[in-house]
Design a protein around this motif. Sequence first.
Motif, PDB file in Angstrom:
ATOM      1  N   TYR A 140      47.959  83.259 121.520  1.00 51.80           N
ATOM      2  CA  TYR A 140      46.904  82.735 122.388  1.00 51.80           C
ATOM      3  C   TYR A 140      46.092  83.901 122.930  1.00 51.80           C
ATOM      4  CZ  TYR A 140      50.444  79.048 122.413  1.00 51.80           C
ATOM      5  OH  TYR A 140      51.376  78.120 122.037  1.00 51.80           O
ATOM      6  N   LEU A 141      44.768  83.811 122.821  1.00 49.82           N
ATOM      7  CA  LEU A 141      43.919  84.880 123.357  1.00 49.82           C
ATOM      8  C   LEU A 141      42.934  84.312 124.362  1.00 49.82           C
ATOM      9  CD1 LEU A 141      42.451  87.948 121.662  1.00 49.82           C
ATOM     10  CD2 LEU A 141      40.891  86.475 122.926  1.00 49.82           C
ATOM     11  N   VAL A 142      42.824  84.991 125.500  1.00 56.46           N
ATOM     12  CA  VAL A 142      41.887  84.621 126.562  1.00 56.46           C
ATOM     13  C   VAL A 142      40.784  85.669 126.606  1.00 56.46           C
ATOM     14  CG1 VAL A 142      41.586  84.300 129.056  1.00 56.46           C
ATOM     15  CG2 VAL A 142      43.670  83.464 127.918  1.00 56.46           C
ATOM     16  N   ILE A 183      45.338  85.827 115.750  1.00 59.59           N
ATOM     17  CA  ILE A 183      45.274  84.903 116.890  1.00 59.59           C
ATOM     18  C   ILE A 183      45.148  83.465 116.377  1.00 59.59           C
ATOM     19  CG2 ILE A 183      43.916  84.187 118.907  1.00 59.59           C
ATOM     20  CD1 ILE A 183      45.494  86.832 119.254  1.00 59.59           C
ATOM     21  N   ASP A 184      45.958  82.570 116.932  1.00 61.72           N
ATOM     22  CA  ASP A 184      45.921  81.164 116.531  1.00 61.72           C
ATOM     23  C   ASP A 184      44.992  80.323 117.401  1.00 61.72           C
ATOM     24  OD1 ASP A 184      47.962  81.362 114.457  1.00 61.72           O
ATOM     25  OD2 ASP A 184      49.379  81.670 116.097  1.00 61.72           O
ATOM     26  N   ARG A 185      45.051  80.548 118.721  1.00 65.83           N
ATOM     27  CA  ARG A 185      44.314  79.690 119.653  1.00 65.83           C
ATOM     28  C   ARG A 185      43.534  80.571 120.624  1.00 65.83           C
ATOM     29  NH1 ARG A 185      46.036  74.341 119.421  1.00 65.83           N
ATOM     30  NH2 ARG A 185      45.405  73.883 121.580  1.00 65.83           N
ATOM     31  N   LEU A 186      42.265  80.202 120.863  1.00 65.13           N
ATOM     32  CA  LEU A 186      41.329  81.051 121.597  1.00 65.13           C
ATOM     33  C   LEU A 186      40.715  80.307 122.770  1.00 65.13           C
ATOM     34  CD1 LEU A 186      39.459  83.647 121.696  1.00 65.13           C
ATOM     35  CD2 LEU A 186      37.935  82.416 120.136  1.00 65.13           C
ATOM     36  N   LEU A 187      40.781  80.916 123.956  1.00 65.65           N
ATOM     37  CA  LEU A 187      39.981  80.443 125.089  1.00 65.65           C
ATOM     38  C   LEU A 187      38.717  81.284 125.122  1.00 65.65           C
ATOM     39  CD1 LEU A 187      39.258  78.906 127.613  1.00 65.65           C
ATOM     40  CD2 LEU A 187      40.754  80.410 128.933  1.00 65.65           C
ATOM     41  N   ASP A 215      36.431  83.773 110.667  1.00 65.12           N
ATOM     42  CA  ASP A 215      36.860  84.751 109.665  1.00 65.12           C
ATOM     43  C   ASP A 215      38.310  85.185 109.882  1.00 65.12           C
ATOM     44  OD1 ASP A 215      34.340  84.579 108.586  1.00 65.12           O
ATOM     45  OD2 ASP A 215      33.642  86.517 109.367  1.00 65.12           O
ATOM     46  N   ALA A 216      38.744  85.194 111.138  1.00 65.76           N
ATOM     47  CA  ALA A 216      40.112  85.623 111.453  1.00 65.76           C
ATOM     48  C   ALA A 216      41.127  84.492 111.300  1.00 65.76           C
ATOM     49  CB  ALA A 216      40.164  86.175 112.876  1.00 65.76           C
ATOM     50  N   GLY A 217      40.638  83.270 111.044  1.00 65.39           N
ATOM     51  CA  GLY A 217      41.553  82.153 110.863  1.00 65.39           C
ATOM     52  C   GLY A 217      42.034  81.527 112.157  1.00 65.39           C
ATOM     53  N   VAL A 218      41.274  81.719 113.245  1.00 65.70           N
ATOM     54  CA  VAL A 218      41.624  81.059 114.511  1.00 65.70           C
ATOM     55  C   VAL A 218      41.619  79.542 114.286  1.00 65.70           C
ATOM     56  CG1 VAL A 218      40.816  80.584 116.864  1.00 65.70           C
ATOM     57  CG2 VAL A 218      40.786  82.930 115.971  1.00 65.70           C
ATOM     58  N   GLN A 219      42.675  78.880 114.764  1.00 68.12           N
ATOM     59  CA  GLN A 219      42.840  77.451 114.477  1.00 68.12           C
ATOM     60  C   GLN A 219      42.200  76.539 115.516  1.00 68.12           C
ATOM     61  OE1 GLN A 219      47.084  76.782 114.062  1.00 68.12           O
ATOM     62  NE2 GLN A 219      47.312  78.611 112.795  1.00 68.12           N
ATOM     63  N   TYR A 220      41.976  77.063 116.724  1.00 62.55           N
ATOM     64  CA  TYR A 220      41.527  76.200 117.827  1.00 62.55           C
ATOM     65  C   TYR A 220      40.752  77.035 118.833  1.00 62.55           C
ATOM     66  CZ  TYR A 220      41.809  73.610 122.229  1.00 62.55           C
ATOM     67  OH  TYR A 220      41.500  73.001 123.421  1.00 62.55           O
ATOM     68  N   ALA A 229      31.560  75.471 112.302  1.00 64.26           N
ATOM     69  CA  ALA A 229      32.584  76.378 111.775  1.00 64.26           C
ATOM     70  C   ALA A 229      33.830  75.619 111.337  1.00 64.26           C
ATOM     71  CB  ALA A 229      32.948  77.421 112.828  1.00 64.26           C
ATOM     72  N   GLY A 230      33.930  74.352 111.747  1.00 63.73           N
ATOM     73  CA  GLY A 230      35.069  73.546 111.343  1.00 63.73           C
ATOM     74  C   GLY A 230      36.362  73.895 112.060  1.00 63.73           C
ATOM     75  N   ILE A 231      36.258  74.514 113.220  1.00 60.06           N
ATOM     76  CA  ILE A 231      37.441  74.891 114.001  1.00 60.06           C
ATOM     77  C   ILE A 231      37.744  73.789 115.010  1.00 60.06           C
ATOM     78  CG2 ILE A 231      38.443  76.623 115.550  1.00 60.06           C
ATOM     79  CD1 ILE A 231      36.450  78.663 114.373  1.00 60.06           C
ATOM     80  N   ALA A 232      39.006  73.365 115.084  1.00 60.84           N
ATOM     81  CA  ALA A 232      39.395  72.385 116.099  1.00 60.84           C
ATOM     82  C   ALA A 232      39.039  72.928 117.476  1.00 60.84           C
ATOM     83  CB  ALA A 232      40.886  72.102 116.004  1.00 60.84           C
ATOM     84  N   HIS A 233      38.656  72.032 118.402  1.00 61.35           N
ATOM     85  CA  HIS A 233      38.110  72.546 119.657  1.00 61.35           C
ATOM     86  C   HIS A 233      38.198  71.531 120.784  1.00 61.35           C
ATOM     87  CE1 HIS A 233      34.839  70.577 117.389  1.00 61.35           C
ATOM     88  NE2 HIS A 233      34.532  70.051 118.572  1.00 61.35           N
ATOM     89  N   THR A 234      38.072  72.055 121.984  1.00 67.01           N
ATOM     90  CA  THR A 234      37.810  71.254 123.178  1.00 67.01           C
ATOM     91  C   THR A 234      36.647  71.900 123.901  1.00 67.01           C
ATOM     92  OG1 THR A 234      40.173  70.762 123.397  1.00 67.01           O
ATOM     93  CG2 THR A 234      38.764  70.265 125.290  1.00 67.01           C
TER      94      THR A 234
END
Length: 281
Positions: free
Chosen positions: A3-5, A67-71, A93-98, A128-133
């Motif tokens: 998780y990255l903030v 990193i998998d999930r990004l704030l 590009d880094a493969g962040v999932q959310y 970008a097709g990244i899952a998001h909120t």
Amino acid sequence: MTYLVTGATGGFGGYALEFLKDLVSKDQIYALVRSEEKAATLKEKGYNVRVGDYSDINSLSNAFDGIDRLLFVSGAPGNRQEEHANVVKAAKDAGVQYIAYTSFADADHSTSALAADHIFTEKQIKEAGIAHTFLRNNWYLENEMPIIGGALASGKFVYAAKEGKTGWALKREYAEVAAKALAGTEYPEILELSGSPITYAELAAALKEATGKEIEVVSSDDQTFVDSLTAGGLPQPVAEMFLSFQHDIKNNQLDVTSSDFEQALGKPLTSRVEAIKELLN
């Protein structure tokens, strides 16, 4: 899971980190800072630190590696669209999932000048097709401290937003929802995070109750509002920026009614009186 903030040395990012460490293992948490100098305090607190700047896509690509999930805390106005595009591209590009992104209240219906960058960024994340909120944050009560401080110093609570309403809440409350989203709480694609909208006159009444002080409430013209802020020490350009916020509020840009906030928190928001006391203490 990692998780990255972003914006980790700012108020919002700092709050988010503190909430996040109670939700996931601290060794899985990464904090993004703009320079090594800014990293020291976070390292002392035991966070993993990555260095990157929204204006430098190469630094972001390195920072987001693994990193998998990004704030994604929105950047400052100015060159925001280009910088935000860098964040989204580097994340993809880094493969962040959310991505949980701090957006703007009712962004896709707003006519506020502040909304355009957020509408752009939401579109970039979707494409970008990244899952998001999308965390469509209303207004931080902290934003009103120049008005509140001026009122306590002068005895006059001066505003120019007329009967416009705002869904104020504390920055830490918005950040708690952001941390929960980042940690994996299942939320809808869009969260309209707004407190119950009230006017500045009602906010002034809460200030009087919180402090026990007699304060004159002044619904003013634009120039009187700017003059009150500059008299309190704000530079003229900053006072004029605050006036632009008053215009947005007068034009109902932050008058958003939604139950999303308290549902996402799982508890009531702090009352206006208690929130003011918290800020003043």
